[in-house]
Design a protein around this motif. Structure first.
Motif, mmCIF file in Angstrom:
data_model
loop_
_atom_site.group_PDB
_atom_site.id
_atom_site.type_symbol
_atom_site.label_atom_id
_atom_site.label_comp_id
_atom_site.label_asym_id
_atom_site.label_seq_id
_atom_site.Cartn_x
_atom_site.Cartn_y
_atom_site.Cartn_z
ATOM 1 N N GLY A 50 0.774 -1.231 0.000
ATOM 2 C CA GLY A 50 0.000 0.000 0.000
ATOM 3 C C GLY A 50 0.805 1.280 0.000
ATOM 4 N N PHE A 51 2.134 1.207 -0.090
ATOM 5 C CA PHE A 51 2.944 2.422 -0.173
ATOM 6 C C PHE A 51 3.199 2.764 -1.638
ATOM 7 C CE2 PHE A 51 5.888 -1.070 -0.358
ATOM 8 C CZ PHE A 51 6.831 -0.671 -1.277
ATOM 9 N N ILE A 98 -6.819 1.422 -3.791
ATOM 10 C CA ILE A 98 -7.203 2.460 -2.830
ATOM 11 C C ILE A 98 -7.279 1.872 -1.428
ATOM 12 C CG2 ILE A 98 -9.090 3.986 -2.117
ATOM 13 C CD1 ILE A 98 -9.739 4.310 -5.148
ATOM 14 N N ALA A 99 -7.857 0.684 -1.327
ATOM 15 C CA ALA A 99 -7.981 0.017 -0.021
ATOM 16 C C ALA A 99 -6.606 -0.253 0.582
ATOM 17 C CB ALA A 99 -8.766 -1.280 -0.168
ATOM 18 N N ARG A 100 -5.668 -0.719 -0.239
ATOM 19 C CA ARG A 100 -4.325 -0.992 0.275
ATOM 20 C C ARG A 100 -3.634 0.298 0.731
ATOM 21 N NH1 ARG A 100 -3.651 -3.797 -4.513
ATOM 22 N NH2 ARG A 100 -1.765 -2.632 -5.080
ATOM 23 N N ALA A 101 -3.806 1.353 -0.041
ATOM 24 C CA ALA A 101 -3.174 2.628 0.303
ATOM 25 C C ALA A 101 -3.745 3.204 1.597
ATOM 26 C CB ALA A 101 -3.346 3.624 -0.848
ATOM 27 N N ILE A 102 -5.040 3.073 1.785
ATOM 28 C CA ILE A 102 -5.655 3.535 3.039
ATOM 29 C C ILE A 102 -5.156 2.690 4.200
ATOM 30 C CG2 ILE A 102 -7.825 3.682 4.315
ATOM 31 C CD1 ILE A 102 -9.169 4.602 1.735
ATOM 32 N N ASP A 103 -5.057 1.379 4.005
ATOM 33 C CA ASP A 103 -4.500 0.482 5.032
ATOM 34 C C ASP A 103 -3.122 0.955 5.484
ATOM 35 O OD1 ASP A 103 -6.423 -1.342 5.576
ATOM 36 O OD2 ASP A 103 -5.707 -2.881 4.199
ATOM 37 N N PHE A 104 -2.270 1.246 4.510
ATOM 38 C CA PHE A 104 -0.892 1.651 4.802
ATOM 39 C C PHE A 104 -0.875 2.934 5.632
ATOM 40 C CE2 PHE A 104 2.948 4.061 3.679
ATOM 41 C CZ PHE A 104 3.936 3.142 3.980
ATOM 42 N N TRP A 105 -1.688 3.916 5.228
ATOM 43 C CA TRP A 105 -1.707 5.199 5.933
ATOM 44 C C TRP A 105 -2.169 5.040 7.381
ATOM 45 C CZ3 TRP A 105 0.198 9.899 5.085
ATOM 46 C CH2 TRP A 105 -0.240 10.945 5.901
ATOM 47 N N LEU A 132 -15.323 11.322 1.930
ATOM 48 C CA LEU A 132 -16.551 11.723 1.240
ATOM 49 C C LEU A 132 -16.942 10.744 0.137
ATOM 50 C CD1 LEU A 132 -16.148 15.593 0.888
ATOM 51 C CD2 LEU A 132 -18.012 14.413 2.059
ATOM 52 N N PHE A 133 -15.963 10.088 -0.460
ATOM 53 C CA PHE A 133 -16.248 9.160 -1.548
ATOM 54 C C PHE A 133 -16.974 7.927 -1.010
ATOM 55 C CE2 PHE A 133 -12.804 11.565 -3.621
ATOM 56 C CZ PHE A 133 -13.376 11.767 -4.874
ATOM 57 N N PRO A 134 -17.673 7.174 -1.886
ATOM 58 C CA PRO A 134 -18.410 5.973 -1.430
ATOM 59 C C PRO A 134 -17.516 4.933 -0.771
ATOM 60 C CG PRO A 134 -19.094 6.596 -3.642
ATOM 61 C CD PRO A 134 -17.911 7.453 -3.306
ATOM 62 N N ASN A 135 -16.270 4.811 -1.277
ATOM 63 C CA ASN A 135 -15.299 3.865 -0.712
ATOM 64 C C ASN A 135 -15.837 2.441 -0.635
ATOM 65 O OD1 ASN A 135 -12.993 5.599 -0.198
ATOM 66 N ND2 ASN A 135 -14.264 6.594 1.349
ATOM 67 N N ASP A 136 -16.510 2.022 -1.704
ATOM 68 C CA ASP A 136 -16.973 0.634 -1.796
ATOM 69 C C ASP A 136 -15.772 -0.305 -1.769
ATOM 70 O OD1 ASP A 136 -19.539 1.645 -2.144
ATOM 71 O OD2 ASP A 136 -19.257 1.800 -4.315
ATOM 72 N N GLY A 137 -15.893 -1.353 -1.032
ATOM 73 C CA GLY A 137 -14.818 -2.335 -0.970
ATOM 74 C C GLY A 137 -13.779 -2.050 0.076
ATOM 75 N N ILE A 138 -13.865 -0.888 0.745
ATOM 76 C CA ILE A 138 -12.922 -0.571 1.814
ATOM 77 C C ILE A 138 -13.488 -1.148 3.115
ATOM 78 C CG2 ILE A 138 -11.622 1.258 2.974
ATOM 79 C CD1 ILE A 138 -11.209 1.122 -0.062
ATOM 80 N N PRO A 139 -12.725 -1.926 3.864
ATOM 81 C CA PRO A 139 -13.232 -2.497 5.124
ATOM 82 C C PRO A 139 -13.787 -1.415 6.041
ATOM 83 C CG PRO A 139 -11.127 -3.484 4.559
ATOM 84 C CD PRO A 139 -11.344 -2.363 3.595
ATOM 85 N N ALA A 140 -14.928 -1.686 6.652
ATOM 86 C CA ALA A 140 -15.587 -0.714 7.520
ATOM 87 C C ALA A 140 -14.689 -0.296 8.683
ATOM 88 C CB ALA A 140 -16.897 -1.297 8.054
#
Length: 704
Positions: A50-51, A98-105, A132-140
């Motif tokens: 995710g980096f 996107i999910a991996r990048a958010i995980d990393f942050w 603000l985005f829907p972020n579908d597929g991002i773990p809650a």
């Protein structure tokens, strides 16, 4: 309902769940959508963990906090993934990235150690946009963790570390409007209308004049819009450019997002904001450029003299689209039509901002400004390695603009001991060894007065062994500059700089009636007049001209950036008073938006004449406006052009204009102590009472 600030009384606001939150969120997303966004480079650099391979996360480099670019990359990917019509819309690989990048942050929880701004206002708005985005597929769970991180830097969690009484939160001015906007996004994401009502209260509280720091228990309370419609941040420092722009940007977005909803700002608040744009902000811009004198330490950043105009234009647009009938709507429409990049007719004349020691002439013909700091305002600041040479920026710094670009990117080329308008010993420039400092002015006798079309200001200067009495008189044709009672105790040449701006085209000049021109010049001579790029200079004493190509390095003025050479041509001229002078003086006129032929004619038939340039009184008469303009350094008298004697009982600045009924007087108390002024012209007399408190320094009128 959003969480309440710990240790604070609970607040409660009624709101209706009527679709307003959905409307606001839709407006916010429209700002983020981009049909052309291309995330290909981000995907190519995205690692399995995710980096991003092209981001340096760990080097402590103080140009920009590099980890913040991780959030920029996520936003670019989201714009592509969630914008209808984008080729990557709904792309599964992109959403997984996107999910991996958010995980990393979230896992790394980066913290900036050298500038705390990055940990809140620098990253908060980006995190809010991501959420603000829907972020579908991002773990809650990841969304919750990111939301919690955002909450901790919102106004709802503001711990109010300082003992501020003028606000309910810790942030002030531009920092507050910045904070409110990502707090607004947080409240929208959480579906909390009550929180938005609280944010509206914070924003409406900003739309009022804040008293001077000397009238308050804590200096942070004073930051924001002042009674004269200037803006101050970092305590008493004029900041129409920079933090003032940030303030307007945040206010503009809040107004636009909430317009037509139950969360919209009141008409009273919007009317005050309209006045701030028209009577404050627009005076510090010329075309697309901001005034150096009004812009704080950010002037030393490359290309950063572009500004103010965008926030003023957007502010007028959102106010006109607010759905409310505001009292100065026609003025805002005229501003949008006449102050564009391709043609600027100015702000309408002259203003003196008594709260910030700032004088401006800004009309169709030209713009000029003077900043002369008093004991009530800051002279200059250096912070985070920026503006380390700006010691004299509040010492009567005088800027001249016809087009607005006269100083664009000149800062690494400047001789900072020769800031335009200043009188300083050469070879000695105080420099903050810790790269961080701020300075207050040294004397209280600083003031000015205006009739809206013409005006003047003065400075009793005491600093670094130099003493001087200086005055600037701004008229339709240009600026008359007077200096007297000038002395220095330090070794080195004492030098008054007329200007140091960009050289454009040939230098044209006249000596003993003979006109010549040259592409560059290094010469000292007694000129009849000298001209370059729409500006002319007239004085009876020798001028030293140093004009030609220079090369400088941006790193010398901003230690936050890498070394980068910059080359341009500079036009510098000034008056040498010699070493350790006693009772030196100067008189020079700067004619604006002129031609060599007009300059020659003006020298023969001037419209502005000097009435006095002594240690008791400095005064001129402007034939076009009919005003005698003067600074009396103490009680005294002045012979007017008609032969009448004008007398004052104490030091003041004033305009005196003869009318069919007698004499019209406008006067100011430079020391801002209140009290009264007795004034007479011949047998006619009047008494002026000067205000105290927030309006101390505001001009008062009398008729004789």
């Amino acid at each position: 309902m959003v969480k309440k600030k710990t240790g604070k009384p609970a607040w409660h606001y009624d709101w209706v769940d009527n679709g307003d939150l959905k409307k606001i969120r839709s407006r916010m997303l429209q700002d983020l959508y981009d049909p052309q966004a291309d995330p290909s480079a981000c995907l190519a650099n995205l690692g399995a963990d995710g980096f991003f391979k092209n981001i340096d996360y760990y080097t402590d480099k103080k140009d920009i906090w590099h980890p913040s670019r991780h959030l920029d990359a996520i936003l670019l990917m989201q714009s592509a993934a969630y914008t209808p019509g984008n080729p990557f819309y709904g792309n599964g690989e992109l959403i997984a990235g996107i999910a991996r990048a958010i995980d990393f942050w979230v896992e790394k929880d980066f913290v900036c150690t050298w500038n705390g701004w990055w940990n809140n206002l620098g990253t908060g708005p980006k995190i809010a946009d991501i959420l603000l985005f829907p972020n579908d597929g991002i773990p809650a769970e990841r969304i919750r963790q990111l939301s919690d991180k955002l909450y901790r830097i919102t106004a709802f969690h503001d711990s109010k570390r300082r003992r501020i009484k003028q606000r309910e939160v810790n942030e002030t001015g531009g920092n507050l409007t910045d904070q409110v906007n990502h707090s607004l996004k947080y409240a929208v994401i959480m579906g909390d209308g009550e929180g938005i009502k609280f944010l509206r209260r914070l924003m409406e509280n900003e739309l009022r004049p804040f008293p001077a720091a000397t009238l308050l228990g804590h200096r942070w309370d004073a930051e924001g819009i002042k009674a004269d419609m200037s803006f101050q941040q970092h305590f008493e420092l004029l900041y129409l450019g920079g933090y003032g722009e940030v303030f307007c940007d945040g206010m503009n977005r809040f107004i636009r997002y909430t317009a037509g909803t139950q969360y919209a700002l009141s008409k009273k608040s919007l009317t005050f904001y309209q006045d701030f744009l028209l009577d404050g902000m627009q005076y510090a811009m010329r075309g697309k450029y901001r005034d150096i004198n009004a812009s704080g330490r950010g002037i030393v950043r490359e290309n950063e003299l572009v500004g103010i105009c965008a926030q003023v234009f957007e502010g007028c647009e959102v106010l006109l689209n607010s759905g409310l009938a505001l009292p100065r709507a026609d003025e805002m429409r005229a501003l949008l039509e006449t102050r564009g990049e391709n043609g600027d007719i100015g702000a309408g004349g002259h203003r003196y901002f008594w709260n910030s020691d700032y004088q401006v002439y800004n009309d169709r013909n030209y713009m000029a400004s003077v900043r002369a700091a008093s004991t009530r305002t800051k002279n200059s600041e250096a912070l985070n390695g920026e503006n380390v040479w700006g010691h004299y920026l509040g010492a009567g710094a005088t800027m001249y603009y016809v087009n607005g670009d006269e100083y664009f990117n000149i800062l690494p080329l400047w001789d900072w001991n020769k800031i335009p308008g200043t009188t300083a010993v050469q070879g000695y420039l105080p420099y903050g060894d810790d790269r961080t400092y701020s300075r207050m002015g040294k004397t209280a006798f600083v003031g000015g007065v205006s009739d809206g079309k013409v005006g003047m200001s003065c400075l009793k200067y005491r600093d670094n062994g130099v003493r001087a009495k200086k005055a600037w008189f701004m008229t339709e044709d240009g600026v008359m500059c007077l200096g007297t009672d000038i002395s220095a105790s330090k070794k080195g040449d004492l030098y008054t700089t007329l200007n140091q701006n960009l050289l454009r085209g040939d230098i044209i000049y006249s000596v003993n009636g003979a006109v010549a021109q040259t592409a560059e010049m290094q010469q000292t001579a007694t000129f009849d007049w000298i001209y370059n790029n729409g500006i002319g200079y007239i004085t009876e004493v020798p001028l030293t001209v140093n004009a030609g190509e220079r090369t400088g390095d941006w790193k010398t003025v901003s230690e936050r950036v890498d070394s980068k050479q910059h080359t341009d041509t500079v036009f510098e001229l000034g008056i040498s008073h010699g070493e350790k002078p006693d009772d030196a003086s100067y008189e020079y006129f700067v004619m604006m938006n002129t031609t060599p032929e007009e300059l020659r004619h003006y020298r023969e038939t001037p419209t502005v004449t000097v009435l006095s340039n002594t240690s008791e009184c400095q005064a001129v008469y402007d034939a076009k406006s009919g005003n005698a303009m003067a600074v009396f350094w103490h009680a005294g008298e002045l012979t007017l052009p008609g032969g009448e004697t004008l007398r004052v009982s104490s030091g003041c600045t004033l305009l005196c204009r003869q009318t069919d009924m007698g004499f019209e007087i406008r006067a100011n108390d430079p020391k801002q102590n209140g009290g009264s002024l007795k004034i007479s012209v011949g047998e006619k007399a009047a008494k002026i009472e000067f205000p105290k408190g927030m309006y101390a320094g505001k001009e008062q009128r009398a008729a004789l």
